[in-house]
Design a protein around this motif. Structure first.
Motif, short mmCIF file in Angstrom:
data_model
loop_
_atom_site.label_atom_id
_atom_site.label_comp_id
_atom_site.label_asym_id
_atom_site.label_seq_id
_atom_site.Cartn_x
_atom_site.Cartn_y
_atom_site.Cartn_z
N ARG A 85 -4.86 2.93 -6.45
CA ARG A 85 -4.93 4.38 -6.24
C ARG A 85 -5.24 4.71 -4.79
N ALA A 86 -6.14 3.92 -4.18
CA ALA A 86 -6.46 4.13 -2.76
C ALA A 86 -5.22 3.88 -1.90
N ALA A 87 -4.47 2.84 -2.21
CA ALA A 87 -3.24 2.55 -1.46
C ALA A 87 -2.25 3.70 -1.59
N ARG A 88 -2.14 4.27 -2.79
CA ARG A 88 -1.22 5.40 -3.00
C ARG A 88 -1.65 6.61 -2.17
N ARG A 89 -2.97 6.87 -2.11
CA ARG A 89 -3.47 7.99 -1.30
C ARG A 89 -3.18 7.76 0.18
N ILE A 90 -3.42 6.55 0.65
CA ILE A 90 -3.18 6.23 2.06
C ILE A 90 -1.70 6.39 2.39
N LEU A 91 -0.83 5.85 1.54
CA LEU A 91 0.61 5.97 1.78
C LEU A 91 1.06 7.42 1.75
N THR A 92 0.50 8.20 0.84
CA THR A 92 0.85 9.63 0.77
C THR A 92 0.48 10.33 2.07
N GLU A 93 -0.71 10.04 2.59
CA GLU A 93 -1.13 10.65 3.86
C GLU A 93 -0.23 10.22 5.01
N LEU A 94 0.13 8.94 5.05
CA LEU A 94 1.01 8.45 6.11
C LEU A 94 2.37 9.11 6.05
#
Length: 127
Positions: A85-94
């Motif tokens: 979930r953290a990876a998904r949030r980071i990718l979404t922000e990027l």
């Protein structure tokens, strides 16, 4: 000799560095999944899936569960789901940041003075 923490982290992320492994972990976020269902969802050769499951199992990130003739896999702990979930949030922000940059580039293109197709390329370059 003990491995430094940064090396252990690098090894951990390297272990995650395969698309099939990530997909398996995503599918296991909601509970145990039989191997046959993993095969249907991922659409790879059984031997390839078996290899990737073995890597995940050896690392301790997943566990296998046998019920009769059915083998299922499950996440060994909830922290893996949190990491995904953290990876998904980071990718979404990027990606959002890239969309902002793309919009700015398009806006700059729209306001730039149009050049004729007959204008030499050397005249089009910004100096």
């Amino acid at each position: 000799m003990q491995v430094p923490l940064y090396q252990a982290k690098a090894d951990f992320f390297r272990m995650l560095g395969h698309p099939v492994r990530i997909r398996v972990l995503e599918l296991l976020q909601h509970g145990p999944v039989p191997v046959r269902d993993l095969l249907a969802d991922i659409e790879i050769e059984p031997s390839s899936l078996s290899q990737q499951l073995a890597v995940l199992r050896r690392s301790g990130i997943v566990v296998s569960i046998r019920e009769g003739s059915t083998v299922s896999y499950a996440l060994a702990g909830g922290d893996v789901a949190d990491l995904l979930r953290a990876a998904r949030r980071i990718l979404t922000e990027l990606l959002n940041g890239q969309n902002v940059l793309l919009a700015e580039l398009r806006q700059a293109d729209a306001t730039a003075s149009p050049l004729s197709a007959d204008t030499p390329v050397s005249s089009r370059l910004v100096k």
